[in-house]
Design an enzyme around this catalytic site. Structure first.
Site, PDB file in Angstrom:
ATOM      1  N   LYS A 181      -5.132  25.163   6.553  1.00  0.00           N
ATOM      2  CA  LYS A 181      -6.311  25.505   5.774  1.00  0.00           C
ATOM      3  C   LYS A 181      -7.534  25.199   6.627  1.00  0.00           C
ATOM      4  O   LYS A 181      -7.714  24.065   7.080  1.00  0.00           O
ATOM      5  CB  LYS A 181      -6.371  24.688   4.476  1.00  0.00           C
ATOM      6  CG  LYS A 181      -7.643  24.974   3.679  1.00  0.00           C
ATOM      7  CD  LYS A 181      -7.968  23.900   2.668  1.00  0.00           C
ATOM      8  CE  LYS A 181      -9.363  24.139   2.083  1.00  0.00           C
ATOM      9  NZ  LYS A 181      -9.801  23.040   1.203  1.00  0.00           N
ATOM     10  N   TYR A 187      -5.110  20.574   7.408  1.00  0.00           N
ATOM     11  CA  TYR A 187      -6.382  20.853   6.746  1.00  0.00           C
ATOM     12  C   TYR A 187      -7.506  20.532   7.716  1.00  0.00           C
ATOM     13  O   TYR A 187      -7.703  19.376   8.093  1.00  0.00           O
ATOM     14  CB  TYR A 187      -6.448  19.985   5.482  1.00  0.00           C
ATOM     15  CG  TYR A 187      -7.690  20.105   4.625  1.00  0.00           C
ATOM     16  CD1 TYR A 187      -8.683  21.051   4.847  1.00  0.00           C
ATOM     17  CD2 TYR A 187      -7.865  19.225   3.557  1.00  0.00           C
ATOM     18  CE1 TYR A 187      -9.803  21.133   4.047  1.00  0.00           C
ATOM     19  CE2 TYR A 187      -8.987  19.294   2.734  1.00  0.00           C
ATOM     20  CZ  TYR A 187      -9.947  20.248   2.993  1.00  0.00           C
ATOM     21  OH  TYR A 187     -11.054  20.317   2.185  1.00  0.00           O
TER      22      TYR A 187
END
Length: 320
Positions: free
Chosen positions: A165, A137
């Protein structure tokens, strides 16, 4: 065992609270069914929109247990395990696996800045010890550390890491990540900022982690599908609707927490869950709440009960 490949819309679920250390359990149940009814492809809990860094560990554990139990494998559940302590990240991943989650999500440890060498070595040590596949992330505004492209390419060689992400908002960087998929074509690359979802999917991204999907899940699913099938006219129309949300309900209030407050207050106005915020933040006061009520009506969202939560949220045209 084959590693999962995630595609589609994964709402970063807000965490319904009734006090600083207590879940709004009924609200959580309504919220989960609300987003699932919109056709989302999975859920992401304990992320930024879920206020994860402000939640105590017992509450996080309860959230994982209740979410996985209610979802019952209808869609994958991704669990954020970001922490300043590696021991806590490992423990949260173990609980997520025990409760039936599909993968865990990790941003760089926050507070102390990390060098790229330290970050890569940290994740290389951690990932093989996790009982679930790992999604990285990238959230440099909150962690003070960016996954530089060379570091990310090195981490692509770690088998248990299955995706990424990106919440940097940097589209040049995002395209460079997509170009690196020749190293790991099985990776999922998901967009964080929902305002960039259409573009991201049109150019090869696999979906998005869109906060607005807490409120209007089908809107984001429809945008993803339109971009996936290259229906440009529909992408433009749906993107415009997403931008209307971004430029209105996320802009009430003055501070960086306004987008979470806007989402939680909207869900409260629709009778889905409480809008209590984790401290030191607080829910909107009456003036901002009234303004948000007006904006929802302008967006075509009928507010059935503007103050206490009810069991019957009324959703209209914007959510279809």
């Amino acid at each position: 065992m084959a590693l999962p490949h995630f595609q589609g819309i994964f709402p970063p679920l807000v965490t319904p609270l009734s006090s600083p250390d207590k879940l709004d359990v009924a609200g959580l149940e309504r919220l989960i069914e609300h987003v699932l009814s919109g056709g989302v492809h999975g859920l992401f809990i304990l992320g930024t929109t879920g206020e994860a860094p402000s939640l105590d560990h017992n509450l996080r554990k309860e959230l994982i247990q209740r979410t996985c139990r209610q979802v019952r494998d209808r869609v994958p559940v991704l669990v954020g395990i970001t922490d300043t302590a590696i021991v806590e990240a490992k423990e949260m991943s173990r609980l997520a696996a025990n409760y039936g989650a599909s993968a865990v999500v990790l941003a760089p440890p926050y507070y102390f800045p990390n060098s790229q060498t330290e970050l890569v070595e940290y994740i290389e040590r951690l990932a093989p010890a996790l009982p679930l596949p790992l999604v990285l992330y990238n959230m440099p505004t909150h962690t003070k550390t960016m996954f530089e492209l060379d570091s990310l390419q090195r981490l692509m060689e770690v088998e248990n890491i299955i995706g990424f992400k990106d919440s940097s908002g940097n589209m040049l960087y995002y395209h460079q990540v997509l170009s690196s998929l020749s190293i790991r074509p099985d990776w999922s690359v998901l967009m964080g900022p929902e305002e960039l979802l259409g573009e991201a999917v049109l150019f090869g991204g696999h979906g998005g982690v869109c906060g607005g999907a807490n409120l209007c899940p089908q809107l984001y699913v429809d945008l993803y599908e339109a971009a996936r099938w290259r229906n440009i006219e529909r992408v433009l129309d749906l993107h415009h609707r997403v931008m209307r949300i971004s430029s209105t309900i996320y802009r009430v209030g003055k501070y960086g927490s306004s987008f979470i407050k806007g989402l939680k207050c909207s869900l409260s106005l629709l009778g889905i869950c409480d809008d209590f915020m984790s401290e030191p933040f607080h829910r909107f006061y009456d003036v901002d709440r009234a303004r948000l009520h007006e904006l929802l009506e302008e967006l075509g969202v009928t507010v059935s009960n503007p103050y206490p939560a009810s069991d019957d949220p009324v959703m209209t045209s914007l959510m279809r």
